[in-house]
Write an enzyme that holds these catalytic residues in place. Structure first.
Site, PDB file in Angstrom:
ATOM      1  CB  VAL A   1      57.839 100.746  74.061  1.00  0.00           C
ATOM      2  CG1 VAL A   1      56.679 101.547  73.513  1.00  0.00           C
ATOM      3  CG2 VAL A   1      57.789  99.303  73.514  1.00  0.00           C
TER       4      VAL A   1
ATOM      5  N   GLY B   1      65.620  94.292  69.415  1.00  0.00           N
ATOM      6  CA  GLY B   1      66.126  93.830  70.697  1.00  0.00           C
ATOM      7  C   GLY B   1      66.051  92.328  70.855  1.00  0.00           C
TER       8      GLY B   1
ATOM      9  CB  CYS C   1      65.804 104.972  86.192  1.00  0.00           C
ATOM     10  SG  CYS C   1      66.749 104.194  84.908  1.00  0.00           S
TER      11      CYS C   1
ATOM     12  CB  SER D   1      69.906  99.885  75.097  1.00  0.00           C
ATOM     13  OG  SER D   1      70.719  99.842  76.244  1.00  0.00           O
TER      14      SER D   1
ATOM     15  N   GLY E   1      59.375  94.270  69.813  1.00  0.00           N
ATOM     16  CA  GLY E   1      58.926  93.039  69.160  1.00  0.00           C
ATOM     17  C   GLY E   1      59.246  92.928  67.683  1.00  0.00           C
TER      18      GLY E   1
ATOM     19  N   GLY F   1      59.715  91.522  73.143  1.00  0.00           N
ATOM     20  CA  GLY F   1      59.533  90.510  72.100  1.00  0.00           C
ATOM     21  C   GLY F   1      58.203  90.654  71.375  1.00  0.00           C
TER      22      GLY F   1
HETATM   23  C1  LIG Z   1      67.836  91.535  78.430  1.00  0.00           C
HETATM   24  C2  LIG Z   1      67.416  92.944  78.142  1.00  0.00           C
HETATM   25  C3  LIG Z   1      68.170  93.990  78.636  1.00  0.00           C
HETATM   26  C4  LIG Z   1      67.801  95.321  78.376  1.00  0.00           C
HETATM   27  N1  LIG Z   1      68.566  96.348  78.848  1.00  0.00           N
HETATM   28  C5  LIG Z   1      68.242  97.634  78.543  1.00  0.00           C
HETATM   29  C6  LIG Z   1      69.075  98.726  78.948  1.00  0.00           C
HETATM   30  O1  LIG Z   1      70.137  98.547  79.554  1.00  0.00           O
HETATM   31  N2  LIG Z   1      68.675  99.989  78.635  1.00  0.00           N
HETATM   32  C7  LIG Z   1      67.507 100.234  77.938  1.00  0.00           C
HETATM   33  O2  LIG Z   1      67.195 101.395  77.670  1.00  0.00           O
HETATM   34  N3  LIG Z   1      66.730  99.210  77.511  1.00  0.00           N
HETATM   35  C8  LIG Z   1      67.056  97.931  77.794  1.00  0.00           C
HETATM   36  N4  LIG Z   1      66.262  96.899  77.362  1.00  0.00           N
HETATM   37  C9  LIG Z   1      65.033  97.201  76.595  1.00  0.00           C
HETATM   38  C10 LIG Z   1      65.252  97.026  75.089  1.00  0.00           C
HETATM   39  O3  LIG Z   1      66.246  97.914  74.611  1.00  0.00           O
HETATM   40  C11 LIG Z   1      63.930  97.273  74.309  1.00  0.00           C
HETATM   41  O4  LIG Z   1      63.477  98.577  74.602  1.00  0.00           O
HETATM   42  C12 LIG Z   1      62.828  96.292  74.662  1.00  0.00           C
HETATM   43  O5  LIG Z   1      63.353  94.995  74.882  1.00  0.00           O
HETATM   44  C13 LIG Z   1      61.747  96.220  73.565  1.00  0.00           C
HETATM   45  O6  LIG Z   1      62.292  95.840  72.323  1.00  0.00           O
HETATM   46  P1  LIG Z   1      62.305  94.287  71.807  1.00  0.00           P
HETATM   47  O7  LIG Z   1      60.910  93.761  71.981  1.00  0.00           O
HETATM   48  O8  LIG Z   1      62.770  94.355  70.398  1.00  0.00           O
HETATM   49  O9  LIG Z   1      63.269  93.563  72.702  1.00  0.00           O
HETATM   50  C14 LIG Z   1      66.628  95.580  77.608  1.00  0.00           C
HETATM   51  C15 LIG Z   1      65.874  94.497  77.111  1.00  0.00           C
HETATM   52  C16 LIG Z   1      66.243  93.193  77.366  1.00  0.00           C
HETATM   53  C17 LIG Z   1      65.411  92.075  76.791  1.00  0.00           C
END
Ligand SMILES: Cc1cc2nc3c(=O)[nH]c(=O)nc-3n(C[C@H](O)[C@H](O)[C@H](O)COP(=O)(O)O)c2cc1C
Length: 324
Positions: free
Chosen positions: A192, A266, A131, A22, A245, A218
């Protein structure tokens, strides 16, 4: 994609266990020209609130060492605009759609879910519980098992669609939170979300992010996310969706081995929009090399046996997570 990757999450058939995360893949349709959406395991859309939200003041993103810090502030078009403007095109693809839902009071979550319940083509809800609860002095739903259970009981009554509760890593112990989600009716948990963090401009002595703190995501967070996914998976019987990540097929395999049934990608999508598909292909190659289906990887971490049955104590400067 081969059947080596096919799996099931809360009764939803997935072509691959690799979904989008997301907030990093908009509402899916924006990526249709860049990515074959039909090949994805699933699309988790940007968090939806009952009313549109403008988000936080800029700068909203800062590139950190091996990751990024964001404070978008949950900007989104609102649930009604999602249903009328995005969902009709999105559901024309052959891919499970998971609606990420958030709010600041249980009524907010319930209103978003009421609107989505009437819409066709949604496979499941992912509840973002990272939240602050405005009714309870801003305590995060995700850091208090009682608050989370209260929210979950209301939401559970409001829908028969599968509920995936997305947990925050910003807690001392993940197990009680994961168990509260399971006990109050979650069909799965995902973790997470981002880690609360701070980047500073030393010259101006001000935060790099307009809102002050932001969420770190990341590759930098992967080892901590893996530990949390492992601990959560040990604590519950419902499926766990792992993320944090993931940038390669082997990263995805590691999350499955830690106990995940599926994974989300993500931040990697920011530098490679096709990352979720590439990662699925790489996971398939890994599974072929290992001669396993991806499902057979889940929960197969081999731990060194400790002498006692209790987790090995944390020594100063040398943390161990061994469980026998
Ligand atoms: C720009 C951005 C916006 C995000 N918006 C949401 C969101 O609206 N709802 C949510 O549950 N997580 C949100 N996340 C969290 C990601 O879904 C994810 O949990 C987190 O980035 C860890 O995964 P990653 O390291 O692969 O990015 C957001 C992350 C980023 C980087």
């Amino acid at each position: 994609m081969s059947s080596r990757l096919a799996t099931d999450l809360c009764g939803i058939r997935l072509k691959t266990p690799v979904l989008t995360a997301s907030g990093t893949f908009a509402y899916g349709v924006e990526f249709a020209k860049l990515v074959d959406l039909n090949q994805l395991g699933g699309i988790v859309v940007k968090g939806l609130s009952r009313e549109p939200m403008d988000g936080n003041p800029p700068p909203r993103v800062w590139e950190a060492e091996a990751g990024m810090i964001n404070s978008i502030g949950l900007q989104n078009i609102g649930v009604r605009a999602f249903v009328s403007e995005k969902l009709p095109e999105l559901r024309s693809y052959d891919v499970p759609i998971i609606a990420n839902v958030f709010g600041y009071a249980p009524e907010d979550y319930l209103e978003v879910i009421r609107v989505l319940n009437d819409a066709e083509g949604i496979a499941a809800y992912e509840l973002n519980v990272s939240c602050p609860n405005t009714k309870h002095g801003g305590i995060f739903f995700s850091s208090d098992p009682c608050l989370l259970a209260e929210l979950m009981r209301d939401v559970r009554r409001a829908t028969s669609r599968p509920l995936i509760v997305k947990l925050s890593p910003n807690v001392a112990k993940i197990e009680p939170i994961a168990q509260a989600a399971e006990d109050s009716g979650a069909d799965a948990i995902s973790l997470v979300n981002t880690f609360i963090s701070l980047a500073i401009d030393a010259k101006t002595r001000t935060p790099r992010i307009g809102a002050g703190f932001g969420g770190l995501s990341g590759p930098a967070i992967k080892p901590i996310a893996l530990r949390l996914v492992y601990e959560a998976a040990q604590a519950v019987r419902i499926p766990v969706v792992g993320l944090g990540g993931i940038a390669s097929g082997v990263d995805a395999a590691e999350f499955l081995i830690a106990g995940a049934t599926a994974v989300e990608v993500g931040t990697a999508t920011f530098w490679d929009p096709q990352a979720p598909l590439r990662i699925a292909r790489e996971l398939e190659s890994f599974c072929t090399e290992e001669n396993v289906d991806s499902r057979q990887l889940t929960g197969t971490l081999k731990l060194k046996q400790s002498k006692s049955s209790a987790p090995v104590a944390i020594e100063q400067g040398e943390e161990q997570t061994t469980k026998s």
